[in-house]
Design an enzyme around this catalytic site. Structure first.
Site, mmCIF file in Angstrom:
data_model
loop_
_atom_site.group_PDB
_atom_site.id
_atom_site.type_symbol
_atom_site.label_atom_id
_atom_site.label_comp_id
_atom_site.label_asym_id
_atom_site.label_seq_id
_atom_site.Cartn_x
_atom_site.Cartn_y
_atom_site.Cartn_z
ATOM 1 C CG PHE B 121 18.920 53.492 63.117
ATOM 2 C CD1 PHE B 121 18.160 54.197 62.202
ATOM 3 C CD2 PHE B 121 20.280 53.778 63.205
ATOM 4 C CE1 PHE B 121 18.735 55.170 61.394
ATOM 5 C CE2 PHE B 121 20.870 54.756 62.411
ATOM 6 C CZ PHE B 121 20.095 55.451 61.505
ATOM 7 C CG ASP B 224 44.327 66.117 64.483
ATOM 8 O OD1 ASP B 224 44.976 65.320 63.771
ATOM 9 O OD2 ASP B 224 43.692 67.082 64.018
ATOM 10 C CD GLN B 243 29.634 50.855 63.234
ATOM 11 O OE1 GLN B 243 29.257 52.019 63.149
ATOM 12 N NE2 GLN B 243 29.063 49.989 64.047
ATOM 13 C CG HIS B 245 27.798 52.604 57.717
ATOM 14 N ND1 HIS B 245 26.886 52.214 56.758
ATOM 15 C CD2 HIS B 245 27.102 53.277 58.655
ATOM 16 C CE1 HIS B 245 25.684 52.647 57.122
ATOM 17 N NE2 HIS B 245 25.787 53.299 58.262
ATOM 18 C CG LEU B 255 26.825 57.318 56.088
ATOM 19 C CD1 LEU B 255 27.134 55.884 56.451
ATOM 20 C CD2 LEU B 255 26.796 58.179 57.340
ATOM 21 C CB THR B 257 21.422 57.124 56.780
ATOM 22 O OG1 THR B 257 20.935 56.706 58.056
ATOM 23 C CG2 THR B 257 20.220 57.301 55.865
ATOM 24 C CD GLU B 258 21.924 50.814 61.140
ATOM 25 O OE1 GLU B 258 23.171 50.709 61.078
ATOM 26 O OE2 GLU B 258 21.292 50.653 62.189
ATOM 27 N NE ARG B 289 25.460 51.532 61.637
ATOM 28 C CZ ARG B 289 25.584 52.827 61.884
ATOM 29 N NH1 ARG B 289 26.727 53.310 62.351
ATOM 30 N NH2 ARG B 289 24.586 53.653 61.656
ATOM 31 C CG HIS B 356 30.644 54.802 59.773
ATOM 32 N ND1 HIS B 356 30.445 55.970 59.063
ATOM 33 C CD2 HIS B 356 29.642 54.750 60.690
ATOM 34 C CE1 HIS B 356 29.369 56.588 59.538
ATOM 35 N NE2 HIS B 356 28.878 55.878 60.543
ATOM 36 C CD GLU B 389 34.581 58.475 65.490
ATOM 37 O OE1 GLU B 389 33.750 59.300 65.064
ATOM 38 O OE2 GLU B 389 35.198 57.678 64.747
ATOM 39 N NE ARG B 400 29.066 54.766 66.155
ATOM 40 C CZ ARG B 400 28.164 55.116 65.231
ATOM 41 N NH1 ARG B 400 26.868 55.129 65.503
ATOM 42 N NH2 ARG B 400 28.562 55.426 64.006
ATOM 43 C CG LEU B 406 24.337 61.847 65.940
ATOM 44 C CD1 LEU B 406 23.126 62.352 65.156
ATOM 45 C CD2 LEU B 406 25.491 62.821 65.775
#
Lengths: 234, 589
Positions: B121, B224, B243, B245, B255, B257-258, B289, B356, B389, B400, B406
């Site tokens: 990654f 919220d 960020q 993406h 999205l 994925t990277e 990113r 993102h 987050e 990030r 995750l």
């Protein structure tokens, strides 16, 4: 474009009705059904429906479109309403809370019933359990279920016995754990399914397969469980 | 005076995503009366959309891998304003947290030897940047978030967490002593308003990407928890850090994925040039990113974009062959066919940088305790916690790294759970909420219901999103941001005075969308003011009028104070416990 939407507000409507709405679409742009519902809601805030990821992975917006269950967010108008008319109803067979929002209680209950979690009492310490790529591949086509209920609410056997027949979604998940080389509760899992209703009410109609937005095959998984139950009995 | 139905718990977690359910799981396992309150059924939370994986040095792909290397990469990725004690904690505890997920049943992909599959990654290196690209991101095909979220829901079912599904948290209930003692929530199905009383209240409400017109985020990502905290007067940290993406599908925002680039995919401009070779000669398409997103925008702005309008670039995967694309990236194949009408094994995917992830949020310590500042000194807010987050602990700083969200969720959801358990064992005493305290927390909802004249949600939301998109995007500029702030100023009253056209009770989503828009506005305003005031470029915050990083003035967190609408500075932690400090250096890939 003419869109006919199922409406029911328990506070103001004695009974449900279909509401026809004319929606103006941009020429040449293929919208998803969810986009159309959003356009309607901009004009009439009282329309209620569930939605979240808008990319077909969260399973919020299962609805019935021109007679077929699917996810509104990944169903293009060009696919579902080629004849120029779109009819949107809530998923069939579950109580309607309001408009397109159904009470999924009985569906989730059947999911919980199959103990949808890995059962393995062995000590593992601070490393993973090993699993061969071949054993892991047995979970493909099973673990991807998003609990949208499109399958179970298209199943006549589930309509008849939603309290006793686990239904295609729940059984797909039951098999996901039966098929997992890391799970130790195979015998207990099978014992809990071994009755005339839980599994054997599946009549192989295969509506579940034709509607699954993730392209999964619950009927096949049910077949495997059936085989396991039968070989256990002999 | 208001009498409301009241339900009481030892701990209530607001949000049923990865962080929230990891926290609730921890406390339910220990037998505390724990509720997980979520505005959607938990598996509809946005964690479900995470694709590529969870980055963690479990030393599977490379037996020599070391969490300290991961820590180095994360500190560098953060452009040196990630807190080093928190990053140390995340990277070192990470393997334990990931193995726990495997034990719960998460169906990770596997290597031939049976260990968890890890893929390369962006921003991941071996040997503190000296050993080349690392494969450190643990994956379940390209559906890791889905697998993780469902596994956590299943583990919570097993441990009998109380789920308050489809309940919407409106505002925090605070006593005169400043204790947070629960929230006011709407039970969506009936419309009933309930006081959810709790000894510990955990905000795990996720991000707020819907402040932008183009985002990978779900409709529900409306900030919220941030809205609730700002209305309560608490400061927010690093809210200028958003960020973008690199690879959102052009037009749809969904999205990609990277992991696509991790598996060997790369970006090309209209001339078919692999342009990242120019911007990041070493890491190329797997640079940070922020770096990749800026490079793409530069290509587009300089006329080398693809398509009729030259407004995107292509992500090329077809050279990998059908076998790899379809087996390792099945979800991407599906999404590309649905939203871009291309099979990535045959045609490139049109992509564009898309909002993102919110690096900023509610400042917390590593135990998840929410922090505010009194007279410039950190002070814990009694009863309030945050993770995921919504929180800013801060492990991501100004940018990030992929796969670190995750990890952040499970490590700090777990940490908050563990800490609250200890507190509960020792006994937590709060003052009791008076009816005035409750009235105050219900105020916003009552005002919305009592209001008959005002503008509608949809129009105002569009206005807010386009303002943020135009003035606070990938590239920022003081002059434009001033305009943006003026537009936001003109929206504040109007959004406070929304009128909803439907006041019925049962499953009234018009009411919820209005309340969500008010939260989005709070987030947007905090973002705008923080972005305008941070006069430098760092990580994801890139200013044309201040193009350089300014360590002399800005090697610090920003704190946005909602009452005064002023920005102050907060120190970054440079004191990890077991390793040497990573000193700031120039950040190149």
């Amino acid at each position: 474009m003419l869109v006919s939407v199922y409406r029911y507000n328990p506070e103001t409507d004695r009974e449900p009705y279909m509401q026809d709405v004319e929606v103006s679409l941009l020429e040449g742009k293929d919208l998803m059904v969810l986009d159309v519902l959003n356009l309607i809601k901009e004009k009439d805030q009282s329309l209620s429906f569930r939605r979240s990821c808008r990319e077909g992975v969260c399973g919020s917006d299962g609805v019935n479109m021109n007679g077929k269950n699917g996810l509104a967010c990944i169903t293009p108008l060009s696919d579902v309403a080629a004849n120029g008319k779109l009819v949107v109803r809530p998923l069939p067979g579950l109580p309607v809370i309001r408009d397109l929002v159904v009470d999924m209680g009985v569906f989730y209950k059947q999911y919980q019933r199959i103990k949808p979690y890995l059962q393995n009492s062995s000590q593992t310490g601070n490393h993973e359990r090993l699993q061969s790529p071949e054993d892991r591949a047995k979970l493909d086509g099973l673990y991807e279920c998003i609990l949208c209920a499109c399958c179970s609410t298209s199943c006549p056997s589930f309509w008849w016995n939603p309290d006793k027949f686990v239904g295609p979604s729940g059984l797909l998940q039951a098999y996901r754990f039966l098929a997992d080389s890391r799970d130790e509760a195979t015998e207990e899992r099978l014992a809990e399914l071994d009755d005339p209703f839980s599994v054997f009410r599946c009549r192989g109609i295969m509506n579940c397969v034709s509607v699954c937005p993730k392209g999964l095959n619950p009927t096949k998984a049910i077949g495997h469980i059936r085989d396991m139950l039968l070989s256990r009995a002999t | 005076m208001t009498t409301l139905r009241k339900v009481s718990f030892d701990a209530v977690v607001i949000g049923g995503g990865g962080a929230g359910m990891r926290a609730s799981l921890q406390m339910a396992q220990s037998g505390f009366k724990t509720a997980c309150l979520s505005k959607v059924f938990p598996t509809r939370s946005h964690t479900v959309s995470a694709q590529g994986g969870i980055t963690c040095a479990i030393a599977s792909a490379d037996p020599k891998d070391d969490w300290r290397w991961h820590m180095y990469d994360t500190v560098k990725g953060s452009d040196y304003i990630g807190d080093q004690d928190a990053i140390e904690y995340m990277c070192s505890v990470g393997p334990e947290a990931v193995f726990e997920l495997e034990h719960m049943g998460l169906p990770f992909s596997r290597f031939e030897n049976g260990r968890i599959y890890q893929r390369p990654f962006g921003g991941q290196s071996k040997d503190y940047g000296n050993g080349g690209q690392a494969a450190r991101t643990c994956a379940a095909a390209d559906r890791t978030g889905h697998a993780l979220l469902h596994t956590l829901y299943q583990a919570n079912l097993k441990n009998e967490t109380t789920f308050l599904n489809e309940w919407f948290a409106v505002d925090l209930v605070r006593t005169d002593d400043g204790d947070v003692v629960g929230v006011i929530a709407i039970e969506i199905e009936t419309g009933d308003v309930v006081f959810v009383e709790s000894k510990a209240t955990v905000l795990a409400t996720g991000g707020a990407g819907r402040i932008y017109a183009s985002t990978t985020n779900a409709h529900i990502n409306t900030g919220d928890g941030i809205g609730m905290a700002l209305r309560a007067g608490y400061a927010m940290q690093d809210m200028e850090m958003w960020q973008f993406h690199p690879t959102g599908i052009h037009g749809a925002g969904t999205l990609v994925t990277e992991g696509c680039r991790g598996e060997g995919g790369y970006l090309v401009n209209k001339d078919g040039e692999r342009f990242m070779e120019r911007y990041a000669p070493n890491a190329k398409d797997l640079a940070g990113r922020d770096v990749v997103a800026r490079s793409m925008m530069t290509e587009i702005l300089e006329g080398r974009g693809c398509g009729e309008n030259g407004d995107h670039v292509y992500l090329k995967l077809d050279h990998l062959g059908k076998e790899i694309v379809h087996s390792r990236l099945p979800g991407i194949t599906e999404l590309s066919k649905t939203f871009a009408h291309v099979d990535p094994a045959v045609m490139p995917i049109p992509v564009v940088p898309t909002c993102h992830y919110m690096m900023g949020g509610i400042p917390t310590n590593v135990n998840g305790q929410a922090i505010t500042q009194v007279d410039g000194r950190d002070t814990v807010i009694p009863g309030l916690y945050a993770c995921g987050e919504a929180a800013c602990v801060s492990v991501h700083g100004a940018n990030r790294l992929g796969g670190n969200s995750l990890l952040d969720l499970v490590v700090f959801g777990r940490a908050a759970g563990i800490f609250i358990e200890e507190q509960l064992q020792q006994g937590i005493e709060h003052t009791i909420a008076s009816s005035d305290d409750i009235d105050r927390a219900v105020g916003r909802l009552r005002a919305l219901d009592d209001n008959d004249t005002g503008e509608d949600t949809a129009t105002l939301k569009r206005e807010l999103q386009s303002c943020m998109q135009n003035y606070f995007g990938v590239f920022r500029d003081g002059e434009y941001m001033k305009k943006g702030r003026e537009e936001l100023d003109s929206m504040r009253e109007r959004i406070a005075d929304i009128a909803i056209g439907d006041k019925s009770k049962a499953f009234n989503t018009a009411r919820l969308e209005a309340l969500e828009l008010q939260n989005l506005f709070e987030v947007a305003e905090a973002t705008a003011i923080s972005a305008d005031e941070r006069t430098e470029s760092r990580g994801a915050h890139s200013r044309r009028d201040f193009p350089e990083r300014d360590d002399k003035n800005w090697l610090c967190h920003s704190l946005y104070h909602p009452r005064s609408q002023k920005l102050t500075r907060r120190e970054v932690n440079f004191s990890p416990k077991t390793v040497e400090t990573f000193e700031p250096k120039e950040r190149t890939y």
